[in-house]
Enzyme design. Structure first.
Site, mmCIF file in Angstrom:
data_model
loop_
_atom_site.group_PDB
_atom_site.id
_atom_site.type_symbol
_atom_site.label_atom_id
_atom_site.label_comp_id
_atom_site.label_asym_id
_atom_site.label_seq_id
_atom_site.Cartn_x
_atom_site.Cartn_y
_atom_site.Cartn_z
ATOM 1 N N GLU A 204 56.279 -44.381 34.293
ATOM 2 C CA GLU A 204 56.749 -45.266 35.442
ATOM 3 C C GLU A 204 57.449 -44.772 36.772
ATOM 4 O O GLU A 204 58.484 -45.102 36.893
ATOM 5 C CB GLU A 204 57.252 -46.454 34.739
ATOM 6 C CG GLU A 204 56.587 -47.334 33.864
ATOM 7 C CD GLU A 204 56.947 -48.624 33.198
ATOM 8 O OE1 GLU A 204 58.348 -48.878 33.651
ATOM 9 O OE2 GLU A 204 56.388 -49.368 32.761
ATOM 10 N N GLU A 418 51.223 -49.163 27.899
ATOM 11 C CA GLU A 418 51.815 -50.311 27.650
ATOM 12 C C GLU A 418 51.341 -51.378 28.218
ATOM 13 O O GLU A 418 50.855 -51.640 29.295
ATOM 14 C CB GLU A 418 53.188 -49.913 28.345
ATOM 15 C CG GLU A 418 54.094 -48.937 27.884
ATOM 16 C CD GLU A 418 55.568 -48.966 28.652
ATOM 17 O OE1 GLU A 418 55.966 -49.962 29.241
ATOM 18 O OE2 GLU A 418 56.029 -47.802 28.491
#
Length: 524
Positions: A204, A418
């Site tokens: 991320e 995720e």
């Protein structure tokens, strides 16, 4: 027991798991099934769960682990971590064998973990010392996964910059991080690349840069004082996040160069984390283009350079001199520097054209000329949001985002690194309340269906899916107040794990169909 009695068979089993751990589904064939299950997905599709070192390991004083950025951030500013820290976390360091049995109970194929940089290099650099005990811990963990038929997917960096590098030169604010990250990545690829074939360089990067260096919500908490809530903090919003990302991208390119030399037959990518957006007003010609614009700023910021070799043109146009420039050699290294697109998806929102930003108060969100809205022009919320939910639930946005990536980036392989549901329980809530997570079960059902439709109808090349998270864990600024686990962790009573309703659903879902490890090599 069989592995102990027949060591040769055990060795062959481990080799089979390693060889079959890089799986591609080039032309997905979706079986017809009576209900959604593993059997509804193409052969070789990988299902797993995910965690990150800092969030689960604990054991901060073992293996000579050095302090990481978040250790110091939470100790200096406990209120910015909800009064919590990750000194013990969920004690995965000591309980990983027990937790691997939980993975087996779920019928999962794979497990995504991360390596703590400062558990390998306590002071951030090899020349300052290597923790052999730390190196051994990850060998033991990986070996235990393989022994149990679980494929390891390893993230090199999940937000835990060694504090020594932060103190020395500002961490990712300095281009010095590029050579230090390359050295660290080189070491872990060399050490574990014979066993691990699936890697993520960075988790991320948008969140790391934006939340850490633009709005100051996450470590190191840097932002400009003109932003609400940043009155007493150092930083330069609208500048530092772009510099941090620039250094991160160059570090990624250097690491991939090493990876392709050292890890034969492996795959590597970045785990991106965009939301999906719907126009605030579908009839407003200014609102409709905000979707692609905000996605260029949120996803394209890091995916365009690793695909095409440079930033999106809209970012160059709107940011001017504030966006660093790549050299020709950097562009060449960045272009096509991922083998798959890692995607973390949680939620969606509405985008509204922001026509008059204040040039004296730049920030990432303002720079894109887009405002985020919880409701559209008709005052309707996007999706649903149960009372305890951390974020709105909108599975349709998941499918839309997958199709967007397919169309814009020439149908790359995508792995969902995720996907999960956070609920904020109260301290007084019992274990029984915490394990009755029917909203999470519903979330998983809807998102697995949306992903199946993206694969089978839209022909998106998704090859794997990881639930965040295996366990309730330390959720950054939320501390332990925001629970994402399939297994409930009782933080008041010895960190005991309890199976939630969502775990039972995922186990049942995965129990129907053939696991990749059971397929013949020519079926993968």
């Amino acid at each position: 027991m069989a592995l102990q009695k027949f060591p040769l068979l055990g060795l062959l089993f481990l080799i089979t798991i390693v060889v079959s751990s890089t799986i591609a589904v080039d032309d997905p064939v979706c079986p017809t099934t009576s209900k959604l299950s593993r059997a509804s997905f193409p052969n070789g599709f990988v299902f797993g769960t995910a965690t990150a070192a800092f969030q689960v390991e604990g054991a901060i004083n073992e293996t000579c682990r050095g302090p990481a950025l978040w250790d110091i951030f939470c100790k200096r500013n406990p209120e910015r971590c909800s009064g919590h820290n990750a000194d013990v976390a969920v004690d995965f360091f000591h309980r990983y064998k027990e937790d691997i049995q939980l993975m087996k109970n779920l019928n999962t194929d794979a497990f995504r973990l991360s390596i703590a940089w400062s558990r390998i290099f306590p002071h951030g650099r090899k020349e300052k010392g290597v923790s052999q005990a730390g190196v051994k811990f990850y060998h033991d963990l990986i070996d235990e996964l393989l022994k149990n038929g679980i494929i390891p997917f390893v993230t090199v960096f999940h937000w835990d910059t060694p504090q020594d590098l932060e103190d020395e030169y500002g961490g990712f604010l300095s281009e010095n991080i590029v050579k230090d990250f390359r050295e660290y990545a080189d070491y872990v690829f060399t050490e574990y690349g014979g066993k691990v074939k699936n890697w993520i360089t960075f988790n991320e990067p948008w969140v790391f840069a934006h939340a850490g260096y633009d709005v100051g919500k996450k470590a190191p908490g840097r932002c400009s004082r003109y932003l609400k809530g940043c009155e007493d903090r150092d930083g330069r919003s609208g500048y530092e996040a772009y510099l941090v990302s620039h250094n991160l991208l160059n570090a990624h390119a250097e690491a991939v160069e090493v990876f392709r030399q050292k890890v034969k037959g492996g795959k590597i990518g970045i785990a991106h984390s965009p939301a999906w957006f719907e126009p605030h007003d579908l009839k407003d010609s200014n609102d409709v283009p905000t979707v692609s614009r905000v996605l260029d700023f949120m996803l394209g910021w890091h995916l365009d350079p690793t695909t095409f070799g440079d930033y999106p043109q809209i970012m160059k146009d709107l940011l001017g001199h504030r966006l660093p420039k790549f050299t020709s050699s950097q562009k060449a290294k960045l272009k096509d520097s991922t083998d798959f697109v890692g995607l973390n998806y949680y939620t969606s929102t509405f985008s509204n054209h922001n026509e008059k930003p204040d040039p004296s108060t730049p920030s990432w969100k303002q720079d894109s000329l887009v405002a985020w809205e919880p409701k559209n022009v008709d005052h309707s919320a996007i999706g649903s949001q149960p009372l305890t939910a951390a974020l709105p639930v909108y599975a349709k946005g998941f499918r839309s985002l997958l199709k967007y990536i397919k169309d814009k980036y020439a149908n790359p392989e995508i792995m969902i690194m995720e996907n999960g549901y956070g609920d904020k329980l109260k301290d007084k809530d019992s274990v029984e309340v915490g394990t009755a997570d029917y909203n999470r079960k519903y979330y998983l059902q809807r998102h697995l269906l949306a992903m199946n439709e993206a694969i089978c109808i839209d022909k998106v090349r998704v090859t794997g899916y990881f639930v965040w998270s295996l366990l309730d864990n330390f959720e950054w600024q939320d501390g332990y107040n925001n629970r994402f686990g399939l297994y409930y962790v009782d933080f008041k009573n010895n960190l005991t794990r309890y199976e939630k309703e969502s775990a039972k659903y995922y186990k049942d879902f995965l129990g129907q169909g053939v696991r990749p490890s059971a397929l013949k090599k020519d079926e993968l």
